[in-house]
Scaffold this motif. Structure first.
Motif, PDB file in Angstrom:
ATOM      1  N   SER A  70      -3.427  -3.087  -3.352  1.00 44.17           N
ATOM      2  CA  SER A  70      -1.982  -3.211  -3.577  1.00 44.17           C
ATOM      3  C   SER A  70      -1.515  -2.347  -4.756  1.00 44.17           C
ATOM      4  CB  SER A  70      -1.581  -4.671  -3.784  1.00 44.17           C
ATOM      5  OG  SER A  70      -2.244  -5.186  -4.901  1.00 44.17           O
ATOM      6  N   GLN A  71      -2.458  -1.966  -5.636  1.00 43.53           N
ATOM      7  CA  GLN A  71      -2.122  -1.046  -6.740  1.00 43.53           C
ATOM      8  C   GLN A  71      -1.686   0.310  -6.177  1.00 43.53           C
ATOM      9  OE1 GLN A  71      -5.762  -0.409  -8.975  1.00 43.53           O
ATOM     10  NE2 GLN A  71      -4.686  -0.568 -10.915  1.00 43.53           N
ATOM     11  N   VAL A  72      -2.481   0.830  -5.235  1.00 42.61           N
ATOM     12  CA  VAL A  72      -2.220   2.183  -4.704  1.00 42.61           C
ATOM     13  C   VAL A  72      -0.891   2.216  -3.954  1.00 42.61           C
ATOM     14  CG1 VAL A  72      -3.076   4.021  -3.195  1.00 42.61           C
ATOM     15  CG2 VAL A  72      -4.709   2.604  -4.444  1.00 42.61           C
ATOM     16  N   SER A  73      -0.697   1.246  -3.042  1.00 42.87           N
ATOM     17  CA  SER A  73       0.536   1.284  -2.236  1.00 42.87           C
ATOM     18  C   SER A  73       1.739   0.816  -3.042  1.00 42.87           C
ATOM     19  CB  SER A  73       0.372   0.435  -0.982  1.00 42.87           C
ATOM     20  OG  SER A  73       0.004  -0.884  -1.321  1.00 42.87           O
ATOM     21  N   GLY A  74       1.502  -0.123  -3.988  1.00 45.68           N
ATOM     22  CA  GLY A  74       2.600  -0.607  -4.825  1.00 45.68           C
ATOM     23  C   GLY A  74       3.214   0.502  -5.662  1.00 45.68           C
ATOM     24  N   ALA A  75       2.381   1.492  -6.016  1.00 42.99           N
ATOM     25  CA  ALA A  75       2.875   2.613  -6.830  1.00 42.99           C
ATOM     26  C   ALA A  75       3.922   3.429  -6.074  1.00 42.99           C
ATOM     27  CB  ALA A  75       1.700   3.506  -7.232  1.00 42.99           C
TER      28      ALA A  75
ATOM     29  N   SER B  19       1.315  -5.212   2.175  1.00 50.12           N
ATOM     30  CA  SER B  19       2.022  -6.212   1.360  1.00 50.12           C
ATOM     31  C   SER B  19       2.270  -5.687  -0.059  1.00 50.12           C
ATOM     32  CB  SER B  19       1.305  -7.558   1.354  1.00 50.12           C
ATOM     33  OG  SER B  19       0.041  -7.408   0.766  1.00 50.12           O
ATOM     34  N   GLY B  20       1.323  -4.878  -0.578  1.00 50.89           N
ATOM     35  CA  GLY B  20       1.528  -4.279  -1.909  1.00 50.89           C
ATOM     36  C   GLY B  20       2.724  -3.342  -1.906  1.00 50.89           C
ATOM     37  N   PHE B  21       2.847  -2.574  -0.830  1.00 51.71           N
ATOM     38  CA  PHE B  21       3.990  -1.652  -0.720  1.00 51.71           C
ATOM     39  C   PHE B  21       5.286  -2.442  -0.576  1.00 51.71           C
ATOM     40  CE2 PHE B  21       7.104   0.485   1.946  1.00 51.71           C
ATOM     41  CZ  PHE B  21       7.314   1.642   1.211  1.00 51.71           C
TER      42      PHE B  21
ATOM     43  N   ALA C 125      14.211   3.108  12.416  1.00 55.99           N
ATOM     44  CA  ALA C 125      13.735   3.204  11.028  1.00 55.99           C
ATOM     45  C   ALA C 125      13.980   4.614  10.488  1.00 55.99           C
ATOM     46  CB  ALA C 125      12.239   2.890  10.973  1.00 55.99           C
ATOM     47  N   THR C 126      14.261   4.694   9.195  1.00 56.47           N
ATOM     48  CA  THR C 126      14.509   6.007   8.601  1.00 56.47           C
ATOM     49  C   THR C 126      13.307   6.475   7.777  1.00 56.47           C
ATOM     50  OG1 THR C 126      15.658   4.905   6.800  1.00 56.47           O
ATOM     51  CG2 THR C 126      17.016   5.801   8.565  1.00 56.47           C
ATOM     52  N   GLY C 127      12.238   5.694   7.823  1.00 57.56           N
ATOM     53  CA  GLY C 127      11.001   6.100   7.154  1.00 57.56           C
ATOM     54  C   GLY C 127       9.855   5.244   7.675  1.00 57.56           C
ATOM     55  N   VAL C 128       8.628   5.732   7.476  1.00 59.73           N
ATOM     56  CA  VAL C 128       7.433   4.979   7.852  1.00 59.73           C
ATOM     57  C   VAL C 128       6.488   4.978   6.658  1.00 59.73           C
ATOM     58  CG1 VAL C 128       5.368   4.999   9.330  1.00 59.73           C
ATOM     59  CG2 VAL C 128       7.607   5.465  10.328  1.00 59.73           C
ATOM     60  N   PHE C 129       5.888   3.815   6.365  1.00 60.39           N
ATOM     61  CA  PHE C 129       4.810   3.771   5.368  1.00 60.39           C
ATOM     62  C   PHE C 129       3.535   3.369   6.095  1.00 60.39           C
ATOM     63  CE2 PHE C 129       1.858   1.803   2.481  1.00 60.39           C
ATOM     64  CZ  PHE C 129       1.785   2.764   1.478  1.00 60.39           C
ATOM     65  N   ALA C 130       2.469   4.174   5.918  1.00 63.82           N
ATOM     66  CA  ALA C 130       1.221   3.949   6.659  1.00 63.82           C
ATOM     67  C   ALA C 130       0.014   3.944   5.740  1.00 63.82           C
ATOM     68  CB  ALA C 130       1.036   5.050   7.699  1.00 63.82           C
TER      69      ALA C 130
ATOM     70  N   ALA D 268       0.002  17.280   9.119  1.00 59.27           N
ATOM     71  CA  ALA D 268       0.111  16.539   7.856  1.00 59.27           C
ATOM     72  C   ALA D 268       1.115  17.168   6.882  1.00 59.27           C
ATOM     73  CB  ALA D 268      -1.262  16.451   7.187  1.00 59.27           C
ATOM     74  N   ALA D 269       1.634  18.341   7.207  1.00 60.95           N
ATOM     75  CA  ALA D 269       2.522  19.048   6.260  1.00 60.95           C
ATOM     76  C   ALA D 269       3.704  18.168   5.872  1.00 60.95           C
ATOM     77  CB  ALA D 269       2.999  20.344   6.898  1.00 60.95           C
ATOM     78  N   GLY D 270       3.969  18.089   4.589  1.00 65.32           N
ATOM     79  CA  GLY D 270       5.135  17.360   4.086  1.00 65.32           C
ATOM     80  C   GLY D 270       4.895  15.887   3.799  1.00 65.32           C
ATOM     81  N   ILE D 271       3.744  15.338   4.191  1.00 64.01           N
ATOM     82  CA  ILE D 271       3.500  13.899   3.946  1.00 64.01           C
ATOM     83  C   ILE D 271       3.386  13.643   2.441  1.00 64.01           C
ATOM     84  CG2 ILE D 271       1.897  11.960   4.277  1.00 64.01           C
ATOM     85  CD1 ILE D 271       1.142  13.128   6.981  1.00 64.01           C
ATOM     86  N   GLU D 272       4.110  12.635   1.988  1.00 62.79           N
ATOM     87  CA  GLU D 272       4.044  12.251   0.568  1.00 62.79           C
ATOM     88  C   GLU D 272       3.197  10.985   0.445  1.00 62.79           C
ATOM     89  OE1 GLU D 272       7.934  13.382  -1.755  1.00 62.79           O
ATOM     90  OE2 GLU D 272       8.470  12.479   0.161  1.00 62.79           O
ATOM     91  N   SER D 273       2.360  10.957  -0.579  1.00 59.99           N
ATOM     92  CA  SER D 273       1.446   9.815  -0.716  1.00 59.99           C
ATOM     93  C   SER D 273       1.189   9.495  -2.182  1.00 59.99           C
ATOM     94  CB  SER D 273       0.109  10.143  -0.028  1.00 59.99           C
ATOM     95  OG  SER D 273      -0.580  11.157  -0.731  1.00 59.99           O
ATOM     96  N   SER D 274       0.659   8.286  -2.398  1.00 66.05           N
ATOM     97  CA  SER D 274       0.257   7.892  -3.767  1.00 66.05           C
ATOM     98  C   SER D 274      -1.262   7.777  -3.812  1.00 66.05           C
ATOM     99  CB  SER D 274       0.877   6.547  -4.141  1.00 66.05           C
ATOM    100  OG  SER D 274       0.520   5.555  -3.197  1.00 66.05           O
ATOM    101  N   LEU D 275      -1.847   8.253  -4.893  1.00 68.12           N
ATOM    102  CA  LEU D 275      -3.287   8.095  -5.094  1.00 68.12           C
ATOM    103  C   LEU D 275      -3.610   8.353  -6.565  1.00 68.12           C
ATOM    104  CD1 LEU D 275      -5.512   7.327  -3.028  1.00 68.12           C
ATOM    105  CD2 LEU D 275      -6.278   9.668  -3.057  1.00 68.12           C
ATOM    106  N   HIS D 276      -4.812   7.940  -6.959  1.00 69.55           N
ATOM    107  CA  HIS D 276      -5.234   8.110  -8.352  1.00 69.55           C
ATOM    108  C   HIS D 276      -5.998   9.417  -8.538  1.00 69.55           C
ATOM    109  CE1 HIS D 276      -7.847   5.727  -5.869  1.00 69.55           C
ATOM    110  NE2 HIS D 276      -8.882   6.104  -6.589  1.00 69.55           N
ATOM    111  N   TYR D 277      -6.006  10.256  -7.510  1.00 73.42           N
ATOM    112  CA  TYR D 277      -6.692  11.555  -7.649  1.00 73.42           C
ATOM    113  C   TYR D 277      -6.107  12.569  -6.674  1.00 73.42           C
ATOM    114  CZ  TYR D 277     -10.279  15.138  -7.977  1.00 73.42           C
ATOM    115  OH  TYR D 277     -10.920  16.335  -8.181  1.00 73.42           O
TER     116      TYR D 277
END
Ligand code: BEZ
Length: 403
Positions: A168-173, A202-204, A241-246, A290-299
């Motif tokens: 939940s840390q990664v997606s919550g960010a 659920s974190g997101f 929907a105007t966006g998807v989180f996966a 995958a072009a343009g996909i935005e994501s959260s990660l610690h690296y």
């Protein structure tokens, strides 16, 4: 090594509408040598320590396991095969596709009285299933991927530590950023139906709705049993929907991303994710989809710091591919054990050593263990775009606020 493992996965995920993906394990020599037994290292003695690496060599997450083994060995080789001054006898064991294989494998390891620590585990379901095994055996477990929240929350143990993240840390960010980007719209959530998938969503949802976002719906396709996301994507398309989180990782991430494009969602409904959707071999295999996909990660291997640049250069020189987050998490597991094993090789001595690790000088940036043994670390907003050499990379946009 990474290229061959992904070329084996690629043909299996290319076709839309196919049934279950048949996955191949890593084809590397090092994996084959390590599978289910010791590599040609000295056996444990006074100046030595026996460590087991429990990572998937089969199933959806096999390529992640191969990256982790590579990252761990990379550090070990930099230290001439020693951690904490002790010659390491490394035993590599297959976690398999999920709890039905990973839990018995861990139980078997816990019965080995000569182990100083077990490192690895990709799947949250496996981590949750083995927590008590390690706690009762008083055998240190250093989780180098699986993000199950409870492991460093309600069910924390003196013997369980983590060098990766909690789900939940990664997606919550990512929540407040996506709420801001989709103002007035609503976001559909999708992830595989198992512990990690549910926690990522659920974190997101928690941080996204707290920032004013609206959820359009949620899908939980079965984990490890399908590569056909067409019915779920059709539903999402019709939802308005105007966006998807996966959240998807490994071969499922490639199938999902390619089908998102093939069914015409890319370009009309922005796709946000946890960074596993576009990490390492997955990004290479997904290609332009995958072009343009935005994501959260610690690296990201694109992190512009002297520490990371030096690491990426040395790693790529050795393995002819950039490091992934999985490699870094396992590299850091070796780093913390290097310090911990200075205290001795029994379970309690290693735990005492882990308590005193302090700041870890990681390619991801410096981090410390929190009081529940989870990394306190920065999270980055990444965007897939063309890198300097024309290949797709996870460019680092900025740091995200930690949830
Ligand atoms: C998990 O099961 O915790 C997990 C698997 C792959 C990537 C990230 C998390």
């Amino acid at each position: 090594m990474g290229r061959s493992r992904w070329s084996q996965v690629l043909p299996a995920v290319a076709a839309l509408g196919a049934g279950a993906v048949v996955l191949s394990a890593c084809g590397s020599n090092s994996l084959k040598e390590g599978a289910g037994g010791s590599t040609a290292q000295p056996s444990a003695g006074a100046g030595s320590a026996k460590i087991a690496l429990l990572v998937p060599q089969s199933g959806t997450y096999a390529p992640l396991g191969a990256d982790m083994e590579q990252g761990f060995r990379f550090y070990l080789e930099q230290k001439n095969g020693k951690l904490g001054g002790k010659t390491v006898d490394l035993q590599v064991v297959d976690e398999g596709a999920g709890p039905e294989t990973g839990v018995p494998a861990a139980q078997k390891l816990a019965q080995q009285s000569d182990l100083s620590a077990v490192v690895g585990i990709v799947n949250s379901g496996v981590a949750l299933g083995v927590r008590d095994v390690f706690d009762q055996a008083k055998l240190p477990l250093v989780l180098a991927n699986a993000g199950a929240d409870a492991i460093t929350g309600a069910r924390k143990s003196d013997y369980v530590w983590r060098t990766s993240f909690s789900n939940s840390q990664v997606s919550g960010a990512m929540g407040s950023y996506v709420a801001e980007k989709t103002k007035g719209g609503s976001v559909y959530l999708i992830a595989p139906d198992y512990a990690a998938g549910k926690e990522f969503l659920s974190g997101f949802e928690k941080t996204f709705t707290a920032a004013g976002g609206k959820v359009a719906g949620q899908e939980l396709p079965p984990f490890g049993k399908t590569s056909n996301y067409q019915p779920y994507l059709a539903k999402i398309k019709q939802s308005g929907a105007t966006g998807v989180f996966a959240f998807f990782a490994g071969s499922e991430a490639v199938s999902f991303t390619k089908q998102y494009k093939e069914l015409g969602l890319a370009g009309s409904i922005p796709l946000y994710s946890s960074g596993f959707l576009t990490e390492g071999g997955v990004l290479k295999a997904s290609g332009a989809a995958a072009a343009g996909i935005e994501s959260s990660l610690h690296y990201s291997d694109q992190l512009d710091t002297p520490r990371n640049k030096e690491f990426v250069q040395a790693y790529a020189a050795k393995y002819s591919e950039p490091p992934t987050v999985y490699a870094v998490q396992a590299y850091d597991a070796a780093q913390v054990l290097d310090k911990a094993l200075e205290k001795g090789t029994t379970g309690d001595q290693v735990v005492e050593g882990l308590r005193g690790v302090g700041t870890v000088d990681s390619p991801r940036g410096p981090w410390t263990f929190d009081e529940s043994h989870n990394p306190k670390q920065a999270f980055y907003l990444r965007k897939v775009q063309q890198g300097p050499g024309g290949t797709l990379v996870n460019a680092v946009v900025r740091e995200l606020a930690s949830p």
